[in-house]
Design an enzyme around this catalytic site. Structure first.
Site, mmCIF file in Angstrom:
data_model
loop_
_atom_site.group_PDB
_atom_site.id
_atom_site.type_symbol
_atom_site.label_atom_id
_atom_site.label_comp_id
_atom_site.label_asym_id
_atom_site.label_seq_id
_atom_site.Cartn_x
_atom_site.Cartn_y
_atom_site.Cartn_z
ATOM 1 N N THR A 162 104.315 -30.951 -33.521
ATOM 2 C CA THR A 162 102.859 -30.882 -33.615
ATOM 3 C C THR A 162 102.378 -31.559 -34.889
ATOM 4 O OG1 THR A 162 102.890 -28.795 -32.401
ATOM 5 C CG2 THR A 162 100.889 -29.326 -33.629
ATOM 6 N N TYR A 220 100.189 -28.879 -19.580
ATOM 7 C CA TYR A 220 98.915 -29.271 -18.962
ATOM 8 C C TYR A 220 98.458 -28.263 -17.910
ATOM 9 C CZ TYR A 220 95.253 -31.761 -16.543
ATOM 10 O OH TYR A 220 94.055 -32.091 -15.976
ATOM 11 N N TYR A 276 109.992 -24.024 -27.993
ATOM 12 C CA TYR A 276 108.906 -24.101 -28.977
ATOM 13 C C TYR A 276 107.761 -23.239 -28.460
ATOM 14 C CZ TYR A 276 105.507 -26.426 -32.135
ATOM 15 O OH TYR A 276 104.551 -26.713 -33.081
ATOM 16 N N LYS A 314 111.652 -21.735 -31.872
ATOM 17 C CA LYS A 314 110.690 -21.748 -32.970
ATOM 18 C C LYS A 314 109.481 -20.963 -32.504
ATOM 19 C CE LYS A 314 107.415 -24.536 -35.593
ATOM 20 N NZ LYS A 314 106.807 -25.861 -35.843
#
Length: 321
Positions: free
Chosen positions: A49, A112, A141, A171
């Site tokens: 990110t 999405y 993630y 994470k």
């Protein structure tokens, strides 16, 4: 902490250097990676990110990985983000990362389509893992604020059962201590690595069996994070955690990615670090001043910072050449 954690310790979610035309500047990015590894980072979470990965094309992402390796950044130290909305793109990126020597890949969910069923999410990851092959460990993630798709404990249990030995850790950027702790309590005994995505949770999660951290602020506070990690069982580590938490508060007081780039620009004396792809924008002059004041108030100084501050133009000024 799980034994043999591949990325145990402090990992930076690495910012991506860009040229004035918004192409990736691999030389400056590699220099920053070397600085991170020399100043407390155990690993480099590139193309996440913070690295503006979702503003980069698939070809650009592969070029970043290949370019960093060509410039001497150890692939074994990199944990690239390879998760996309398309199975084929995710497999392509993950396989290339493994071919280059990366030991793990960090995967977002297919973000999405919102509210996928647990069976659908499981089917996606099963396809990716089977097609990617066994040459690279998979890390999840969890960032539901951005992806809108969380990873519940029950889902992870099903994924681990379906893919034994393939999914190594997670994470957790939910910002919730309780959520990260639930992963540790459910899976850490079996070697599953849980990484804090929030610097303020580093020591609390290490105390419970976490593996370390993967954070944006590690671009500028990695030396303090390393102090916490090395002294997690004593008062020195607790004191360092207070400073680490303060640096995080400073960094998130403004838009995160342009704020980090402003700090790196000052640190290096190179205003080209301010280049950023829309929809992100540079900080305004007022935002920059507030960030630098808040960051400096924490008392840390980057290890090789120039004595002079970098010239940091306002958002409306022309890009640096």
């Amino acid at each position: 902490m799980p034994q043999n954690a591949l990325y145990g310790g402090i990992n930076a979610a690495v910012v991506t250097a860009m040229n004035s035309d918004l192409s990736v500047d691999l030389d400056r990015m590699a220099a920053h990676c070397r600085w991170l590894l020399a100043n407390g980072c155990n690993g480099l979470a590139v193309l996440g990110t913070t690295g503006e990965a979702n503003s980069l094309g698939i070809g650009e992402r592969i070029a970043v990985l290949e370019g960093l390796v060509a410039r001497g950044i150890p692939a074994a130290k990199m944990l690239p983000g390879t998760g996309t909305t398309a199975i084929t793109d995710t497999v392509l990126l993950t396989r290339r990362a493994g071919e280059l020597g990366c030991r793990g890949a960090l995967l977002l969910p297919p973000f999405y389509y919102k509210n996928p069923s647990e069976d659908g999410l499981l089917a996606y990851f099963n396809e990716v893992i089977q097609r990617a092959g066994g040459g690279i460990a998979i890390y999840l993630y969890n960032f539901p604020q951005q992806s809108a798709i969380p990873f519940p404990v029950d889902f992870i249990a099903r994924l681990l059962t379906a893919n034994p030995g393939k999914v190594k850790g997670i994470k957790d950027s939910s910002g919730s201590y309780e959520n990260a702790l639930s992963y540790i309590e459910a899976f850490a005994r079996d070697g599953f690595e849980v990484y804090a995505g929030d610097d303020s949770l580093l020591k609390p999660l290490l105390d419970k069996g976490g593996a370390g951290s993967i954070t944006a602020a590690s671009n500028v506070n990695c030396a303090v994070g390393a102090e916490v990690y090395a002294n997690r069982d004593n008062a020195r580590g607790a004191a360092a955690q207070d400073v680490l938490s303060a640096t995080r508060r400073a960094v998130i007081s403004v838009p995160l990615i342009p704020g980090l780039k402003a700090l790196v620009a000052r640190h290096t004396g190179d205003a080209r670090w301010l280049n950023i792809r829309p929809p992100h924008l540079r900080l305004t002059g007022a935002q920059t001043a507030a960030l630098l004041t808040a960051f400096d108030a924490t008392g840390i100084r980057l290890a090789d910072a120039a004595d002079r501050p970098a010239a940091i133009p306002d958002a409306g000024e022309r890009r640096a050449p």
